[in-house]
Enzyme design. Structure first.
Site, short mmCIF file in Angstrom:
data_model
loop_
_atom_site.label_atom_id
_atom_site.label_comp_id
_atom_site.label_asym_id
_atom_site.label_seq_id
_atom_site.Cartn_x
_atom_site.Cartn_y
_atom_site.Cartn_z
CB SER A 101 -42.75 -15.29 -32.98
OG SER A 101 -43.25 -13.99 -33.19
CB ALA A 134 -53.61 -10.03 -20.29
CE1 TYR A 179 -47.28 -14.19 -18.16
CE2 TYR A 179 -48.36 -15.96 -16.95
CZ TYR A 179 -47.88 -15.43 -18.13
OH TYR A 179 -48.03 -16.15 -19.30
CE LYS A 191 -49.46 -18.30 -21.50
NZ LYS A 191 -49.65 -18.64 -22.94
CE LYS A 245 -35.45 -6.79 -25.45
NZ LYS A 245 -34.78 -6.38 -26.69
CB THR A 246 -41.00 -12.82 -28.00
OG1 THR A 246 -41.97 -12.76 -26.95
CG2 THR A 246 -40.21 -14.10 -27.90
CG LEU A 247 -44.41 -7.88 -30.61
CD1 LEU A 247 -43.58 -6.61 -30.74
CD2 LEU A 247 -45.26 -8.10 -31.86
CB ALA A 248 -45.43 -11.90 -26.07
O1 0WE Z 1 -47.17 -14.90 -21.52
C1 0WE Z 1 -46.39 -13.97 -21.52
C2 0WE Z 1 -46.83 -12.59 -21.98
C3 0WE Z 1 -48.06 -12.62 -22.85
C4 0WE Z 1 -48.66 -11.25 -23.05
C5 0WE Z 1 -47.91 -10.14 -23.35
C6 0WE Z 1 -48.52 -8.91 -23.56
C7 0WE Z 1 -47.75 -7.65 -23.83
C8 0WE Z 1 -48.55 -6.62 -24.55
C9 0WE Z 1 -50.03 -11.12 -22.95
N1 0WE Z 1 -50.65 -9.93 -23.13
C10 0WE Z 1 -49.92 -8.85 -23.44
N2 0WE Z 1 -50.59 -7.67 -23.62
C11 0WE Z 1 -49.99 -6.55 -24.11
O2 0WE Z 1 -50.61 -5.49 -24.21
N3 0WE Z 1 -45.10 -14.17 -21.07
C12 0WE Z 1 -44.73 -15.48 -20.58
C13 0WE Z 1 -44.06 -13.12 -21.02
C14 0WE Z 1 -44.17 -12.42 -19.71
O3 0WE Z 1 -45.10 -11.46 -19.52
C15 0WE Z 1 -44.98 -11.05 -18.20
C16 0WE Z 1 -43.98 -11.77 -17.55
C17 0WE Z 1 -43.46 -12.66 -18.53
C18 0WE Z 1 -42.37 -13.66 -18.32
C19 0WE Z 1 -45.73 -10.09 -17.51
C20 0WE Z 1 -45.44 -9.85 -16.18
C21 0WE Z 1 -44.44 -10.56 -15.54
C22 0WE Z 1 -43.71 -11.53 -16.22
#
Ligand code: 0WE
Length: 261
Positions: free
Chosen positions: A24, A100, A161, A168, A198-201
């Site tokens: 994280s 999300a 996104y 954001k 590359k995190t859990l998110a």
């Molecule tokens: O802010 C983010 C991702 C945050 C996030 C991740 C998840 C995955 C699991 C929010 N909600 C969820 N919901 C889930 O169920 N990032 C900056 C990483 C990210 O996410 C993307 C990206 C990038 C970069 C999604 C689409 C395209 C690019």
């Protein structure tokens, strides 16, 4: 001129929301603050994450490890009551929380549902306001620093996104309004807009690996960032070197955001 400060956060108390595991961004921030001498508090959401967070928190001698779902006002109230009890106040708030629905992070943005919009905005943007409001009285007279995490999708379209980009954007605007409100209390509020890591998110996001490869290509520095880069920028922002920086979104993205084509 300053001398380099070995323990810039000695005597400082930092609350960190959003550690999920050792990858994280919030964990890297925690380690930088700990190395600078800060005392730490962590939150986790649910038992699965508790099993991940507790050992990490214990490894940095955390004073507080507390459950918290940021969409529940009652959870936030008891978290900040616990901090007031144990610490009497606090100096640093790290907000590294976003969510999300998975189905809203693929396909067409125009299909975002009312409930999908609500949940993304609540957890990813409103939670900063809700935590800053509760931190404000605890930071009274202490030159507080509040940091949240953003992403370039707030400013320009990043395919898929989607609603997170809108959330954001609301988060970055909230940083400016909070900076204005809390400025007279000498509390600074800033966002770090990090390149992809590359995190859990990022796990379970379609084509994330190819996104990382493409992003590496496109950045002026030709390399992706690491969580450690976010930790070091956070340490700077929390330090007195940044005492007149507030309301800003600072990019740690190897320069990606300056590019047109
Ligand atoms: O802010 C983010 C991702 C945050 C996030 C991740 C998840 C995955 C699991 C929010 N909600 C969820 N919901 C889930 O169920 N990032 C900056 C990483 C990210 O996410 C993307 C990206 C990038 C970069 C999604 C689409 C395209 C690019």
């Amino acid at each position: 001129m300053h001398n380099l400060v070995l323990k810039p956060f000695e005597g400082k108390k930092a609350l960190i929301l959003g550690v999920a595991n050792e990858r994280s961004l919030a964990w890297s921030i925690a380690q930088h603050l700990y190395q600078g001498g800060a005392r730490l508090a962590f939150t986790y959401q649910g038992e699965a994450l508790e099993r991940r967070v507790r050992p990490l928190a214990e490894s940095v001698q955390a004073d507080i490890i507390y459950p918290c779902n940021v969409s529940e006002d009652s959870h936030l109230d008891s978290l900040f009551a616990e901090i007031k009890n144990q610490w009497g106040g606090m100096d640093i708030l790290i907000h590294s929380v976003a969510f999300a629905n998975k189905e809203d992070l693929e396909g067409r943005f125009v299909h975002t549902s009312r409930e999908g919009f609500r949940i993304a905005m609540d957890i990813s943007a409103f939670s900063l306001i809700a935590t800053a409001r509760r931190a404000e009285p605890l930071m009274e007279g202490r030159e507080g620093s509040i940091i949240t995490l953003s992403y370039y999708g707030a400013q320009k379209v990043v395919p898929n996104y989607n609603i997170m980009g809108v959330a954001k954007a609301a988060l970055e605007a909230s940083v400016r309004y909070l900076a204005y409100d809390l400025g007279p209390k000498k509390i600074r509020v800033n966002a770090i807009s990090a390149g992809p890591v590359k995190t859990l998110a990022a796990a379970g996001i379609k084509n994330f690996k190819s996104m990382l490869a493409a992003s590496e290509e496109k950045t002026p520095l030709h390399e992706n960032i690491s969580a450690d880069d976010v930790g070091s920028l956070s340490a700077f922002l929390c330090s007195s070197y940044a005492k007149h920086i507030t309301g800003s979104t600072l990019y740690v993205d190897s320069g990606a955001h300056i590019m047109g084509v």
